[in-house]
Design a protein around this motif. Structure first.
Motif, PDB file in Angstrom:
ATOM      1  N   VAL A  18       3.287   5.595  13.483  1.00 33.09           N
ATOM      2  CA  VAL A  18       2.310   4.588  13.037  1.00 33.09           C
ATOM      3  C   VAL A  18       1.359   5.211  12.005  1.00 33.09           C
ATOM      4  N   ALA A  19       0.941   6.443  12.237  1.00 29.10           N
ATOM      5  CA  ALA A  19       0.071   7.130  11.277  1.00 29.10           C
ATOM      6  C   ALA A  19       0.787   7.318   9.936  1.00 29.10           C
ATOM      7  N   LEU A  20       2.057   7.696   9.982  1.00 27.21           N
ATOM      8  CA  LEU A  20       2.834   7.839   8.748  1.00 27.21           C
ATOM      9  C   LEU A  20       2.972   6.507   8.023  1.00 27.21           C
ATOM     10  N   GLU A  21       3.246   5.456   8.773  1.00 27.20           N
ATOM     11  CA  GLU A  21       3.372   4.126   8.178  1.00 27.20           C
ATOM     12  C   GLU A  21       2.054   3.689   7.542  1.00 27.20           C
ATOM     13  N   THR A  22       0.946   3.939   8.221  1.00 20.40           N
ATOM     14  CA  THR A  22      -0.363   3.584   7.684  1.00 20.40           C
ATOM     15  C   THR A  22      -0.626   4.335   6.383  1.00 20.40           C
ATOM     16  N   GLY A  23      -0.333   5.624   6.395  1.00 17.23           N
ATOM     17  CA  GLY A  23      -0.490   6.423   5.174  1.00 17.23           C
ATOM     18  C   GLY A  23       0.377   5.905   4.041  1.00 17.23           C
ATOM     19  N   ALA A  24       1.609   5.552   4.357  1.00 17.73           N
ATOM     20  CA  ALA A  24       2.514   5.023   3.334  1.00 17.73           C
ATOM     21  C   ALA A  24       1.995   3.706   2.774  1.00 17.73           C
ATOM     22  N   LEU A  25       1.473   2.840   3.626  1.00 13.92           N
ATOM     23  CA  LEU A  25       0.917   1.565   3.154  1.00 13.92           C
ATOM     24  C   LEU A  25      -0.303   1.773   2.263  1.00 13.92           C
ATOM     25  N   LEU A  26      -1.140   2.741   2.614  1.00 19.05           N
ATOM     26  CA  LEU A  26      -2.314   3.022   1.799  1.00 19.05           C
ATOM     27  C   LEU A  26      -1.921   3.608   0.446  1.00 19.05           C
ATOM     28  N   VAL A  27      -0.941   4.494   0.450  1.00 21.28           N
ATOM     29  CA  VAL A  27      -0.450   5.054  -0.816  1.00 21.28           C
ATOM     30  C   VAL A  27       0.187   3.962  -1.661  1.00 21.28           C
ATOM     31  N   TRP A  28       0.972   3.095  -1.043  1.00 20.15           N
ATOM     32  CA  TRP A  28       1.601   1.976  -1.745  1.00 20.15           C
ATOM     33  C   TRP A  28       0.525   1.121  -2.432  1.00 20.15           C
ATOM     34  N   ARG A  29      -0.530   0.817  -1.684  1.00 20.53           N
ATOM     35  CA  ARG A  29      -1.596  -0.009  -2.257  1.00 20.53           C
ATOM     36  C   ARG A  29      -2.293   0.725  -3.396  1.00 20.53           C
ATOM     37  N   TRP A  30      -2.540   1.988  -3.225  1.00 21.41           N
ATOM     38  CA  TRP A  30      -3.229   2.782  -4.242  1.00 21.41           C
ATOM     39  C   TRP A  30      -2.406   2.861  -5.525  1.00 21.41           C
ATOM     40  N   ARG A  31      -1.092   3.049  -5.390  1.00 23.60           N
ATOM     41  CA  ARG A  31      -0.231   3.196  -6.562  1.00 23.60           C
ATOM     42  C   ARG A  31       0.170   1.871  -7.187  1.00 23.60           C
ATOM     43  N   ARG A  32       0.429   0.856  -6.365  1.00 24.73           N
ATOM     44  CA  ARG A  32       0.945  -0.420  -6.871  1.00 24.73           C
ATOM     45  C   ARG A  32      -0.112  -1.513  -6.976  1.00 24.73           C
TER      46      ARG A  32
END
Length: 123
Positions: A18-32
């Protein structure tokens, strides 16, 4: 596998994912620039995390007050998440959304021009 459940380590693994998924979602939002906002993630992730911690406590034989406390914290996080979502929906319905109702991006939009200018400056 039985030891993984009996020790509660299965919950630790799930929380890690869940922590990895949260990090991935935050990175996705930051980049896209798309995806759930960080504040929207907080309530959702916290509610689920407290439920998983309550499960871990139950699997490991923790005192009932620990389990009840985790469940109560999950309820508070869930209610905060609902309140945020309802306010967000109400703002959209009143036309207070920061995003345009028109789909697509136009070169005439100020945000597009600022991004283009920032790219030109950085290259």
């Amino acid at each position: 596998m039985a030891e993984l459940f009996a020790s509660g380590r299965i919950v630790d693994l799930i929380l890690g994912f869940v922590a990895l998924e949260t990090g991935a979602l935050l990175v996705w939002r930051w980049r896209r620039g798309r995806g759930p906002s960080p504040i929207a993630l907080v309530g959702t992730i916290a509610a689920g995390a407290f439920l998983m911690i309550a499960l871990r406590a139950a699997l490991t034989g923790a005192h009932w007050t620990v389990i009840a406390g985790c469940l109560a914290a999950s309820l508070v996080a869930h209610l905060a998440d609902l309140r945020f979502r309802l306010r967000e929906d109400q703002s959209r319905s009143l036309g207070r959304s920061s995003q345009s109702s028109e789909p697509g991006t136009s070169t005439e939009r100020p945000a597009f021009n600022r991004r283009q200018q920032a790219r030109m400056i950085s290259s």
